[in-house]
Design a protein around this motif. Structure first.
Motif, PDB file in Angstrom:
ATOM      1  N   MET A   1       0.843  -1.198   0.000  1.00 21.03           N
ATOM      2  CA  MET A   1       0.000   0.000   0.000  1.00 21.03           C
ATOM      3  C   MET A   1       0.876   1.245   0.000  1.00 21.03           C
ATOM      4  N   ALA A   2       0.607   2.169  -0.916  1.00 20.53           N
ATOM      5  CA  ALA A   2       1.432   3.362  -1.040  1.00 20.53           C
ATOM      6  C   ALA A   2       1.243   4.269   0.167  1.00 20.53           C
ATOM      7  N   SER A   3       2.292   5.011   0.461  1.00 18.44           N
ATOM      8  CA  SER A   3       2.217   5.984   1.560  1.00 18.44           C
ATOM      9  C   SER A   3       1.248   7.089   1.205  1.00 18.44           C
ATOM     10  N   ALA A   4       0.508   7.591   2.223  1.00 15.71           N
ATOM     11  CA  ALA A   4      -0.443   8.671   1.987  1.00 15.71           C
ATOM     12  C   ALA A   4       0.261   9.981   1.705  1.00 15.71           C
ATOM     13  N   VAL A   5       1.556  10.111   2.096  1.00 18.60           N
ATOM     14  CA  VAL A   5       2.304  11.333   1.873  1.00 18.60           C
ATOM     15  C   VAL A   5       3.411  11.021   0.872  1.00 18.60           C
ATOM     16  N   THR A   6       3.270  11.496  -0.350  1.00 19.88           N
ATOM     17  CA  THR A   6       4.237  11.229  -1.401  1.00 19.88           C
ATOM     18  C   THR A   6       5.120  12.437  -1.693  1.00 19.88           C
ATOM     19  N   VAL A   7       4.750  13.602  -1.213  1.00 19.92           N
ATOM     20  CA  VAL A   7       5.519  14.819  -1.424  1.00 19.92           C
ATOM     21  C   VAL A   7       5.828  15.414  -0.053  1.00 19.92           C
ATOM     22  N   PRO A   8       7.078  15.858   0.184  1.00 16.58           N
ATOM     23  CA  PRO A   8       7.375  16.477   1.483  1.00 16.58           C
ATOM     24  C   PRO A   8       6.446  17.645   1.760  1.00 16.58           C
ATOM     25  N   GLY A   9       6.185  17.872   3.028  1.00 13.32           N
ATOM     26  CA  GLY A   9       5.255  18.925   3.412  1.00 13.32           C
ATOM     27  C   GLY A   9       5.886  20.296   3.365  1.00 13.32           C
ATOM     28  N   PHE A  10       5.101  21.281   3.809  1.00 11.72           N
ATOM     29  CA  PHE A  10       5.584  22.653   3.791  1.00 11.72           C
ATOM     30  C   PHE A  10       5.354  23.311   5.148  1.00 11.72           C
ATOM     31  N   LEU A  11       6.136  24.344   5.378  1.00 20.03           N
ATOM     32  CA  LEU A  11       6.033  25.222   6.538  1.00 20.03           C
ATOM     33  C   LEU A  11       5.670  26.608   6.027  1.00 20.03           C
TER      34      LEU A  11
ATOM     35  N   LEU B   1       4.662  35.453  15.688  1.00 15.61           N
ATOM     36  CA  LEU B   1       4.637  34.477  14.603  1.00 15.61           C
ATOM     37  C   LEU B   1       3.338  33.689  14.610  1.00 15.61           C
ATOM     38  N   ARG B   2       2.850  33.389  13.424  1.00 19.51           N
ATOM     39  CA  ARG B   2       1.799  32.387  13.237  1.00 19.51           C
ATOM     40  C   ARG B   2       2.351  31.337  12.283  1.00 19.51           C
ATOM     41  N   VAL B   3       2.180  30.074  12.628  1.00 17.76           N
ATOM     42  CA  VAL B   3       2.875  28.991  11.938  1.00 17.76           C
ATOM     43  C   VAL B   3       1.897  27.872  11.620  1.00 17.76           C
ATOM     44  N   VAL B   4       1.972  27.336  10.391  1.00 20.38           N
ATOM     45  CA  VAL B   4       1.235  26.123  10.048  1.00 20.38           C
ATOM     46  C   VAL B   4       2.162  25.189   9.282  1.00 20.38           C
ATOM     47  N   LEU B   5       1.879  23.900   9.365  1.00 23.32           N
ATOM     48  CA  LEU B   5       2.469  22.888   8.502  1.00 23.32           C
ATOM     49  C   LEU B   5       1.365  22.306   7.641  1.00 23.32           C
ATOM     50  N   GLY B   6       1.732  21.837   6.445  1.00 25.97           N
ATOM     51  CA  GLY B   6       0.720  21.274   5.571  1.00 25.97           C
ATOM     52  C   GLY B   6       1.295  20.327   4.552  1.00 25.97           C
ATOM     53  N   GLU B   7       0.411  19.631   3.857  1.00 24.56           N
ATOM     54  CA  GLU B   7       0.777  18.741   2.763  1.00 24.56           C
ATOM     55  C   GLU B   7       0.485  19.435   1.446  1.00 24.56           C
TER      56      GLU B   7
ATOM     57  N   GLU C   1       7.743  15.388   7.167  1.00 30.52           N
ATOM     58  CA  GLU C   1       8.954  15.966   6.595  1.00 30.52           C
ATOM     59  C   GLU C   1       8.603  17.325   5.997  1.00 30.52           C
ATOM     60  N   VAL C   2       9.491  18.313   6.196  1.00 32.82           N
ATOM     61  CA  VAL C   2       9.270  19.653   5.664  1.00 32.82           C
ATOM     62  C   VAL C   2      10.299  19.912   4.569  1.00 32.82           C
ATOM     63  N   GLY C   3       9.834  19.997   3.320  1.00 30.32           N
ATOM     64  CA  GLY C   3      10.741  20.254   2.206  1.00 30.32           C
ATOM     65  C   GLY C   3      10.786  21.704   1.788  1.00 30.32           C
ATOM     66  N   THR C   4       9.686  22.440   2.027  1.00 24.70           N
ATOM     67  CA  THR C   4       9.559  23.819   1.558  1.00 24.70           C
ATOM     68  C   THR C   4       9.117  24.694   2.717  1.00 24.70           C
TER      69      THR C   4
ATOM     70  N   VAL D   1      14.910  21.606   5.593  1.00 18.44           N
ATOM     71  CA  VAL D   1      14.219  22.323   4.520  1.00 18.44           C
ATOM     72  C   VAL D   1      15.153  22.482   3.326  1.00 18.44           C
ATOM     73  N   ARG D   2      14.632  22.243   2.124  1.00 19.88           N
ATOM     74  CA  ARG D   2      15.440  22.308   0.921  1.00 19.88           C
ATOM     75  C   ARG D   2      15.185  23.559   0.077  1.00 19.88           C
ATOM     76  N   THR D   3      13.993  24.156   0.213  1.00 22.11           N
ATOM     77  CA  THR D   3      13.672  25.365  -0.548  1.00 22.11           C
ATOM     78  C   THR D   3      12.990  26.353   0.379  1.00 22.11           C
ATOM     79  N   VAL D   4      13.478  27.601   0.372  1.00 21.97           N
ATOM     80  CA  VAL D   4      12.946  28.637   1.256  1.00 21.97           C
ATOM     81  C   VAL D   4      12.563  29.859   0.433  1.00 21.97           C
ATOM     82  N   ALA D   5      11.346  30.353   0.645  1.00 20.72           N
ATOM     83  CA  ALA D   5      10.930  31.628   0.069  1.00 20.72           C
ATOM     84  C   ALA D   5      10.778  32.629   1.202  1.00 20.72           C
ATOM     85  N   LEU D   6      11.383  33.790   1.037  1.00 19.13           N
ATOM     86  CA  LEU D   6      11.237  34.889   1.979  1.00 19.13           C
ATOM     87  C   LEU D   6      10.456  35.993   1.290  1.00 19.13           C
TER      88      LEU D   6
END
Length: 333
Positions: free
Chosen positions: A1-11, A20-26, A73-76, A105-110
């Motif tokens: 059965m494939a994992s429900a999370v196939t792409v790293p999440g984001f912050l 600060l206000r902070v969320v994580l997401g898929e 996992e947080v990729g972005t 984190v591999r990619t950061v936007a400011l």
């Protein structure tokens, strides 16, 4: 059965005057955590926004959300920050590496908070957004570059914002107290209710480090008086004119751009909105005023989803919005 999370999440982070206000997401599922808030604004120092203080607040909130299972996992990461355009050099240099070391984190936007306010309100569409709270800034884009107007602070600008309205209302109250022309008895009465004797007002305003907020706290009293007091109504009409001028300065001049209003000041309702809509219709007849779809944190989430999916359509200029790899590849423009 494939994992429900196939792409790293984001912050996604909104850093402003209340902390600060902070969320994580898929990225793929649309799922996101509820926001956590710090309640303490990030400090500024000789190098601008303090990266160390930022991470001191951010790290425990991200760990708490990760432990709750928000994303494995947080990729972005997308950080919307007040003051980034003028005080963000240190943050741009240091934060991507800190996020990589702490969270992988591999990619950061400011992004400047005006940019996340824009994207929260309109998404990636051409137009203009007036963001008004204690201060005021307008930002616009034709999707090839950003334009901003005002946002210069309560001493040099922020014309039409909450501190501007509150200061004008208190001036009218003091004029009435002195017996000078241009005074408002109604505003004098409200000022005495809120601040006490007018002779003590300077001592309640000038020494305060949060002087803009003290002034802005009187803006709702101006709106309350506007229906029956011509001086108060005139202050709000002047504020609307300033807002419209800023919108004109940043709005694309061709096509059919959209204009949105965002920020707590607009909770004052019709006493401010009615003259503002009149001014926008007169000055921007080619634009369409639309409701804001979301707030700056929603904007950071939108940018994060698009960035993680390789679909970011917003202009990156290195100041208002920049995208970097913490591994040293530099900015992507």
């Amino acid at each position: 059965m494939a994992s429900a999370v196939t792409v790293p999440g984001f912050l996604a982070v909104d850093s402003g005057g209340s902390g600060l206000r902070v969320v994580l997401g898929e990225v793929g599922s649309g799922r996101r955590s509820g926001p956590l808030s710090s309640g303490e604004p990030v400090r500024t120092g000789a190098r601008g926004i303090d990266t160390g203080h930022f991470m001191e607040q951010l790290a425990p909130m991200v760990r708490a959300l990760t432990e709750e299972g928000a994303v494995p996992e947080v990729g972005t990461a997308v950080i919307g920050a007040a003051g980034l355009a003028t005080l963000g050099d240190g943050l741009r240099a240091e934060l991507p590496g800190a996020l990589a070391r702490e969270f992988g984190v591999r990619t950061v936007a400011l992004a400047a908070d005006a940019v996340t306010a824009y994207v929260g309100a309109l998404g990636a569409r051409p137009g203009a957004v007036v963001a008004a709270g204690t201060g005021l800034i307008a930002i616009g884009t034709d999707l090839t570059g950003w334009r901003r107007a005002d946002g210069w602070g309560h001493l040099l600008g922020d014309c039409g914002g909450g501190a501007w309205i509150g200061r004008a209302g208190l001036e009218a109250a003091l004029r009435a107290y002195d017996g000078r022309d241009g005074g408002s008895g109604a505003l004098l009465s409200r000022a005495e209710e809120q601040f006490g004797a007018m002779t003590g007002l300077p001592g309640q305003v000038y020494p305060r480090p949060d002087r803009p907020a003290v002034l802005a706290a009187f803006a709702p009293r101006v709106a309350e008086c506007a229906a029956v007091d011509p001086v108060a109504a005139g202050i709000l009409r002047a504020a609307a004119q300033h807002m419209a001028e800023s919108a004109v300065a940043v709005c694309p001049v061709t096509g059919e751009p959209q204009v949105a209003l965002t920020g707590g000041l607009f909770k004052m309702g019709e006493p401010l909105l009615s003259p503002l809509h009149e001014e926008l219709a007169k000055r921007l007849p080619h634009a369409r005023v639309v409701p804001a779809e979301g707030d700056p944190l929603d904007g950071a989430v939108r940018i994060a989803r698009d960035l993680a999916a390789g679909a970011l359509a917003l202009p990156c200029d290195g100041v208002m919005l920049s995208v970097a790899s913490p591994m040293g590849q530099g900015d992507h423009f």
